[in-house]
Structure formats: structure tokens, C-alpha cells
Write a protein that holds these residues in place. Structure first.
Motif, mmCIF file in Angstrom:
data_model
loop_
_atom_site.group_PDB
_atom_site.id
_atom_site.type_symbol
_atom_site.label_atom_id
_atom_site.label_comp_id
_atom_site.label_asym_id
_atom_site.label_seq_id
_atom_site.Cartn_x
_atom_site.Cartn_y
_atom_site.Cartn_z
ATOM 1 N N LEU A 111 0.836 -1.197 0.000
ATOM 2 C CA LEU A 111 0.000 0.000 0.000
ATOM 3 C C LEU A 111 0.871 1.246 0.000
ATOM 4 O O LEU A 111 1.770 1.379 0.813
ATOM 5 C CB LEU A 111 -0.907 0.010 1.227
ATOM 6 C CG LEU A 111 -1.857 1.180 1.304
ATOM 7 C CD1 LEU A 111 -2.965 1.019 0.277
ATOM 8 C CD2 LEU A 111 -2.440 1.301 2.681
ATOM 9 N N LEU A 112 0.605 2.157 -0.933
ATOM 10 C CA LEU A 112 1.311 3.433 -0.976
ATOM 11 C C LEU A 112 0.496 4.511 -0.274
ATOM 12 O O LEU A 112 0.995 5.210 0.594
ATOM 13 C CB LEU A 112 1.600 3.824 -2.423
ATOM 14 C CG LEU A 112 2.417 2.807 -3.227
ATOM 15 C CD1 LEU A 112 2.516 3.221 -4.678
ATOM 16 C CD2 LEU A 112 3.782 2.616 -2.608
ATOM 17 N N SER A 113 -0.780 4.650 -0.667
ATOM 18 C CA SER A 113 -1.639 5.643 -0.017
ATOM 19 C C SER A 113 -3.085 5.169 -0.046
ATOM 20 O O SER A 113 -3.480 4.392 -0.913
ATOM 21 C CB SER A 113 -1.518 7.005 -0.703
ATOM 22 O OG SER A 113 -2.056 6.941 -2.002
ATOM 23 N N LEU A 114 -3.851 5.655 0.929
ATOM 24 C CA LEU A 114 -5.261 5.300 1.043
ATOM 25 C C LEU A 114 -6.015 6.538 1.501
ATOM 26 O O LEU A 114 -5.568 7.248 2.404
ATOM 27 C CB LEU A 114 -5.426 4.171 2.059
ATOM 28 C CG LEU A 114 -6.851 3.705 2.317
ATOM 29 C CD1 LEU A 114 -6.874 2.189 2.460
ATOM 30 C CD2 LEU A 114 -7.439 4.362 3.535
ATOM 31 N N VAL A 115 -7.163 6.799 0.852
ATOM 32 C CA VAL A 115 -8.035 7.909 1.220
ATOM 33 C C VAL A 115 -9.422 7.330 1.509
ATOM 34 O O VAL A 115 -10.014 6.677 0.649
ATOM 35 C CB VAL A 115 -8.121 8.960 0.093
ATOM 36 C CG1 VAL A 115 -9.062 10.089 0.485
ATOM 37 C CG2 VAL A 115 -6.743 9.499 -0.258
ATOM 38 N N LYS A 116 -9.929 7.581 2.716
ATOM 39 C CA LYS A 116 -11.232 7.061 3.130
ATOM 40 C C LYS A 116 -12.323 8.079 2.805
ATOM 41 O O LYS A 116 -12.198 9.256 3.113
ATOM 42 C CB LYS A 116 -11.229 6.772 4.628
ATOM 43 C CG LYS A 116 -12.562 6.267 5.144
ATOM 44 C CD LYS A 116 -12.525 6.056 6.643
ATOM 45 C CE LYS A 116 -13.911 5.727 7.169
ATOM 46 N NZ LYS A 116 -13.940 5.700 8.631
ATOM 47 N N HIS A 117 -13.412 7.592 2.206
ATOM 48 C CA HIS A 117 -14.580 8.438 1.937
ATOM 49 C C HIS A 117 -15.399 8.539 3.214
ATOM 50 O O HIS A 117 -15.673 7.540 3.866
ATOM 51 C CB HIS A 117 -15.417 7.851 0.796
ATOM 52 C CG HIS A 117 -14.707 7.882 -0.512
ATOM 53 N ND1 HIS A 117 -14.639 9.008 -1.282
ATOM 54 C CD2 HIS A 117 -14.003 6.938 -1.157
ATOM 55 C CE1 HIS A 117 -13.936 8.754 -2.363
ATOM 56 N NE2 HIS A 117 -13.524 7.509 -2.304
#
Length: 191
Positions: A111-117
Motif C-alpha cells: 500500500l502506498l496511499s489510502l483515502v477514506k470516503h
């Protein structure tokens, strides 16, 4: 009349040249969509990913275990920092990651980046998906995927981990009642 013709010609010529500018090409993943208004962000639910399991070391999303490293970043759409342990099954996310295809589930990746809605509709959908993950009777499922969303129903597809049968599930967002049926197109398990 001659001056008007010259002005129109210059205007036309300028507009024509403006359309001929080459556009830069990028091989990187597209950034997550930015919310114009945090109360009603524009979310393409067909492109979000569903968290199935989360821990400090790894996340199971789309049938892939993504390793969490020191370089992995976690935020919400509004830009607030997030920790991997803050994620719950059913959460809707946009991710950037590398993936190693092995042909067997689960795949592996980093995983490089994660954005949660975090908007209201995304939270309702997350609750409905979590309810299905916890209460469905098809066995151990993997790779839940949103196929359609309307004001009161969500359609998911997922596979059974053991036999790779494919299922479709329709969930009522208000009552959380759902119906699961097997669909054609079961995936053959590789030895």
C-alpha cells in the motif's frame, strides 16, 4: 467591415491554436477525486474499493493483502490523518498500491496511499456492506465490489474464497435487508 473580419480571423486563429497544445501524459495512478463540498462530495461508487479486513500490518481489499509500510499514508477525503487500525470492514476507500499477480487469491501488494470516503452516503453504504460481510451465509467471501448505487439500494458482487463461486447481493440501505444469489461466471480455481 474589414476590421471586423480581421478581428474574427485573429480570434478564430487564436482559438484554433489553443486546441493544438499537446497534453502531458502520466503513467501514475490518477489522484482521488477532490470533494467540492464536504457535505455532498462527488463519489464514483463504481471506482471505490471496499475494505474487507484491516490491521496495522496489512489490509485486505479487492482480494489482495496490501502490506502497510512506514511509507504508507492514510487520510480521509477532508485531509484528516488516519491510522490503519481506524479502518473498518465495509469502509469505502481510494488506494494507490503496487500489486503482485500470482493467479491465486489472495494476491499480495504494498500500500502506498489510502483515502477514506467519509460523506453521509459513503457511511450509509459502508454500514450496509459491513452488515452483509458479517451476516451473509455463503461462507468466507472475498473481494466485495460495488456494482450500482441508488438512493435506497446497493448492488454488490463478491466471490466465495473456497470454491470461487460468484455472487450478487442487493442491500436496502435503510433496513439493511439483503438478498444474495449465485450468478454465472464463477471463476476457475488455479492449482
Amino acid at each position: 467591415m474589414g476590421k471586423l473580419a480581421v478581428v474574427l480571423f485573429v480570434l478564430f486563429f487564436t482559438m484554433a491554436l489553443g486546441g493544438c497544445t499537446p497534453q502531458p501524459v502520466s503513467s501514475e495512478s490518477a489522484p482521488p477525486p477532490k470533494a467540492v463540498n464536504l457535505k455532498t462530495p462527488l463519489v464514483d461508487y463504481n471506482s471505490v474499493r471496499v475494505v474487507q479486513l484491516a490491521s496495522e500490518e496489512a489490509l485486505l481489499i479487492d482480494g489482495t493483502y496490501y502490506e502497510v509500510t512506514a511509507a504508507s499514508t492514510f487520510t480521509t477525503v477532508s485531509g484528516e490523518p488516519l491510522q490503519p487500525e481506524d479502518l473498518q470492514p465495509g469502509d469505502l476507500v481510494f488506494l494507490t498500491a503496487s500489486k503482485t499477480t500470482t493467479g491465486q487469491l489472495p494476491e499480495k501488494g504494498v500500500l502506498l496511499s489510502l483515502v477514506k470516503h467519509e460523506d453521509d452516503m459513503s457511511q450509509q453504504i459502508s454500514i450496509a456492506i459491513a452488515h452483509v460481510l458479517e451476516n451473509q451465509e455463503m461462507g468466507d467471501i472475498i473481494a466485495p465490489e460495488i456494482k450500482s448505487v441508488n438512493s435506497h439500494l446497493i448492488t454488490l458482487q463478491f466471490r466465495d474464497w473456497a470454491n470461487q463461486h460468484k455472487y450478487e447481493c442487493i442491500v436496502n440501505l435503510k433496513s439493511l435487508a439483503f438478498h444474495v444469489k449465485e450468478i454465472s461466471g464463477s471463476i476457475q480455481k488455479t492449482p
